[in-house]
Design an enzyme around this catalytic site. Structure first.
Site, short mmCIF file in Angstrom:
data_model
loop_
_atom_site.label_atom_id
_atom_site.label_comp_id
_atom_site.label_asym_id
_atom_site.label_seq_id
_atom_site.Cartn_x
_atom_site.Cartn_y
_atom_site.Cartn_z
N HIS A 136 0.85 -1.19 0.00
CA HIS A 136 0.00 0.00 0.00
C HIS A 136 0.88 1.24 0.00
O HIS A 136 0.43 2.31 0.32
CB HIS A 136 -0.87 -0.04 1.26
CG HIS A 136 -0.13 -0.71 2.33
ND1 HIS A 136 0.01 -2.07 2.39
CD2 HIS A 136 0.66 -0.22 3.29
CE1 HIS A 136 0.80 -2.38 3.38
NE2 HIS A 136 1.21 -1.29 3.92
N CYS A 137 2.15 1.07 -0.34
CA CYS A 137 3.04 2.23 -0.30
C CYS A 137 3.68 2.48 -1.66
O CYS A 137 3.43 3.48 -2.31
CB CYS A 137 4.13 2.00 0.73
SG CYS A 137 3.45 1.59 2.30
#
Ligand code: SAJ
Length: 435
Positions: free
Chosen positions: A272-273
């Site tokens: 999610h980065c």
């Protein structure tokens, strides 16, 4: 003086800290403060997370379960969904998600929602540190302004800073405590307050001159990774055209003792980065009429890797007079990277959908993930052993967990596509095709 009062609390053991967002960033941070004997209150919207913590039950792989249990038992750590606890807290760290909207634009709704809740109970003397990855300007434009509109002078009544999280899930060497942490204060007094509080639990706090600089540091770190992964993913495509082993090329290039850092091709970019944070930067620059071409190109290459993997799988089957259509396929690994239990943005989910769309009958195995929901299917991890692998026509290795014996595939599966070089130690095998 308000700043001195706060600094005194960091020294006389009366400091009370809050952490908003009890995920893979917030919970380890909360545990670090509590382990230092500081009273910590975790705040999260999820009653499930809150109840789990208050029962002393851990749910984050990188947090030591017995430590969390003991901290809850001796009253150092507790959790709540009720923001009013902010009234009694001296410092609050915001560690909420910053995803992308379906449109591909930044979604800072979680930051704004937690900010607005904190504002209801904000008081003079408190420090607020935003940790969520976001575009340069967020802290000053959206946090500082809002507190000042409430009559709390930033740098005098309250202190605001930005400190990017640097959590590498599954990393056994670097934890919250020993990973240097960048800190940018909205004013010098804000920086002093933030350094005093974070200095209690972080071995090395790295001051920078502004919140924008701190916000940009994080985006550089993750854009650096996204672009270099995009580079080696494109190198993998080029090496296939040139009939050269990309893994050998990278391994040999890695012998260069200076000026080189290896990255490895894979089935795509998960987490999610890394797939998301660079888009926060390119989006911000787009609003300022600049096009961040490197970021867009890397994103383009990385997001097409699942299609490329399925294209290569089809070609390899075709070379053997077979087709994806009608094949019984086993996808090995749905976690977005090795040795973790997180599937967010995992390219494996795209590969599963693409194989199903082409007519394959797809199952997956992942020892860390018992069940998963792809775009259109709910699936459970199937058993993986000497016997079970024999029933598949095809296996695709998407995640190279260290606790999985991939050699079983090479011994029993008619065709294995290895997108992670997990079978490197076996040497060339007629039924194994590598990215
Ligand atoms: N990947 C590759 N090739 C590589 C490295 C990674 O394909 O050479 C893939 C991984 O398989 C994964 C994705 O990229 O799908 C992201 O991998 P990652 O190793 O960057 O891991 P994250 O996203 O869990 O954590 C990263 C942190 N990782 C490292 O520094 C190694 C760090 O960049 C950030 O602290 C963190 O994101 C964050 O929260 O921003």
């Amino acid at each position: 003086m308000i700043l001195n009062d706060l600094k005194n609390k960091t020294q006389n053991g009366t400091l009370k800290v809050g952490v908003v967002g009890l995920g893979y960033v917030g919970l380890p941070l909360a545990v670090e403060f509590a382990a230092k004997g500081i009273e910590v209150v975790g705040i999260d919207l999820s009653t499930e997370k809150v109840d789990s913590i208050n029962r002393g039950e851990n749910y984050i792989l990188d947090v030591k379960s017995d430590l969390l249990r003991d901290l809850v038992k001796n009253g150092k750590l507790r959790a709540t969904t009720d923001y009013s606890v902010i009234r009694e807290l001296d410092a609050v760290s915001i560690c909420v998600p910053t995803p992308l909207r379906k449109t591909g634009d930044p979604d800072i709704s979680y930051i704004l929602a937690s900010r607005d809740e904190i504002l209801k109970y904000a008081h003079a003397g408190m420090l607020v540190v935003l940790e969520s990855t976001t575009y340069p300007g967020t802290t000053d434009e959206l946090m500082v302004t809002a507190f000042e509109e409430k009559g709390l002078k930033v740098g005098k009544d309250v202190f605001i800073a930005f400190s990017p999280e640097r959590v590498d899930p599954g990393n056994e060497h670097f934890s919250t405590h020993n990973t240097p942490k960048v800190m940018g204060g909205s004013t010098p007094a804000c920086m002093e307050a933030a350094m005093a509080v974070y200095g209690l639990v972080i071995k090395q706090v790295v001051p920078v001159s502004s919140t924008q600089a701190a916000e940009l540091v994080k985006l550089l770190e993750n854009t650096f990774r996204s672009i270099n992964i995009g580079l080696v993913n494109e190198l993998a495509i080029m090496c296939n055209i040139l009939n050269v082993d990309v893994w050998e090329v990278i391994r040999a290039a890695s012998t260069k003792p200076f000026g080189f850092m290896p990255f490895y091709p894979g089935p795509g970019l998960g987490g999610h980065c890394i797939p998301i944070d660079p888009i926060y930067l390119s989006w911000k620059l787009k609003t300022l009429k600049y096009r961040a071409r490197f970021i867009e190109l890397a994103d383009d290459i990385n997001t097409t890797m699942p299609d490329y993997v399925v294209h290569r799988v089809g070609a390899a089957l075709n070379d053997r007079g077979r087709a994806i259509k009608g094949s019984k396929a086993l996808v090995m690994g749905v976690a977005y990277k090795r040795d973790i239990d997180d599937v967010r943005e995992s390219p494996s989910l795209d590969i599963i959908e693409l194989l199903i769309k082409k007519g394959a009958n797809v199952e997956y195995h992942d020892p860390y993930i018992a069940e998963v929901t792809t775009a259109n299917h709910k699936m459970k991890s199937v058993p993986y052993d000497k016997e079970s692998v024999k029933k598949y026509d095809l296996a695709v290795i998407c995640t190279d967990h260290r606790n999985v014996d991939y050699a079983l595939l090479a011994d029993s599966c008619p065709m294995v596509f290895d997108a992670r070089n997990a079978l490197a130690s076996l040497g060339p095998k007629p039924n194994v095709v590598k990215l």
